[in-house]
Design a protein around this motif. Structure first.
Motif, short mmCIF file in Angstrom:
data_model
loop_
_atom_site.label_atom_id
_atom_site.label_comp_id
_atom_site.label_asym_id
_atom_site.label_seq_id
_atom_site.Cartn_x
_atom_site.Cartn_y
_atom_site.Cartn_z
N ASN A 75 39.79 54.57 42.13
CA ASN A 75 39.93 56.02 41.97
C ASN A 75 40.35 56.40 40.55
OD1 ASN A 75 42.56 55.08 42.01
ND2 ASN A 75 43.33 56.72 43.32
N TRP A 76 39.86 55.72 39.55
CA TRP A 76 40.26 55.87 38.16
C TRP A 76 40.10 57.30 37.63
CZ3 TRP A 76 36.65 57.54 34.72
CH2 TRP A 76 35.30 57.42 35.10
N LYS A 77 39.22 58.08 38.24
CA LYS A 77 38.97 59.44 37.73
C LYS A 77 40.15 60.39 37.95
CE LYS A 77 33.98 59.24 38.19
NZ LYS A 77 32.80 59.82 38.82
N VAL A 78 41.05 60.05 38.87
CA VAL A 78 42.18 60.92 39.19
C VAL A 78 42.98 61.28 37.94
CG1 VAL A 78 44.37 61.08 40.45
CG2 VAL A 78 42.35 60.11 41.56
N ASN A 96 40.78 44.75 36.38
CA ASN A 96 39.81 45.82 36.50
C ASN A 96 39.22 45.84 37.91
OD1 ASN A 96 37.78 47.69 36.27
ND2 ASN A 96 36.71 46.66 34.61
N LYS A 97 39.54 46.88 38.68
CA LYS A 97 39.02 47.02 40.04
C LYS A 97 38.03 48.18 40.16
CE LYS A 97 43.41 45.33 41.88
NZ LYS A 97 44.61 45.71 42.66
N LYS A 100 33.18 48.41 37.24
CA LYS A 100 32.39 48.70 36.04
C LYS A 100 32.90 47.89 34.85
CE LYS A 100 31.57 53.46 37.46
NZ LYS A 100 30.14 53.50 37.57
N THR A 101 32.01 47.67 33.90
CA THR A 101 32.43 47.13 32.61
C THR A 101 32.88 48.31 31.77
OG1 THR A 101 30.89 45.27 32.74
CG2 THR A 101 31.68 45.88 30.55
N ILE A 102 34.06 48.20 31.19
CA ILE A 102 34.66 49.32 30.45
C ILE A 102 34.64 49.00 28.96
CG2 ILE A 102 36.71 50.74 30.16
CD1 ILE A 102 37.53 49.76 33.03
#
Length: 162
Positions: A75-78, A96-97, A100-102
């Protein structure tokens, strides 16, 4: 406490404001803040609009491009509005869960490499790629070519001349 960074940023700020008023010496002493703001809003509408409309992140199915990093949970967008600009830890050392590759900047890669290298940094889990080569501080400019799936195809760097 005031440190050397305070003086550096103040000097950069002064030089930046002065660059918008090349015909006015000592603009910060001659014009009020309100007058400077009004002139900038009037003369540089396109530039201000560009900055205001910049994306906080760019996302594909497999990739996430951010300035600073992100929450590493699904839920990284929060907290994206804050984290994508500022976060360093626990982003750099965390798991990293996101699925995606960041690809990120903000933290100079020399701070992540054991050797203090300015080269591209790839996390041990291979899902985070740091590209900030500390160019503004005399390091190097880094760039990468990646596939849609996040596979690193090539890296490039331009070291400071001189």
């Amino acid at each position: 406490m005031k440190g050397n960074e305070s003086f550096y940023y103040l000097e950069v700020f002064n030089n930046t404001i002065q660059s918008f008023f090349p015909d006015v010496s000592n603009v910060l002493q001659k014009y009020t803040k309100q007058r400077i703001a009004n002139v900038l809003r009037t003369m540089y509408q396109a530039e201000l609009s560009f900055i205001k409309n910049m994306l906080t992140y760019y996302e594909t199915d497999q990739l996430l491009f951010v300035h600073g990093g992100c929450n590493l949970e699904p839920n990284w967008k929060v907290d994206a509005e804050r984290d994508c600009k500022w976060i360093r830890q626990p982003f750099i050392s965390g798991e990293n869960k996101t699925g995606k590759t960041i690809i990120f900047g903000h933290t100079p890669t020399e701070n992540m490499h054991d050797t203090q290298s300015n080269d591209i940094w790839i996390s041990p889990c291979k899902t985070k790629i740091g590209i900030d080569g500390s160019c503004v501080y005399g390091g190097q400019l880094n760039a990468i070519v990646i596939s849609d799936s996040g596979k690193l195809i090539n890296t490039f760097s331009v070291k400071k001349k001189g």
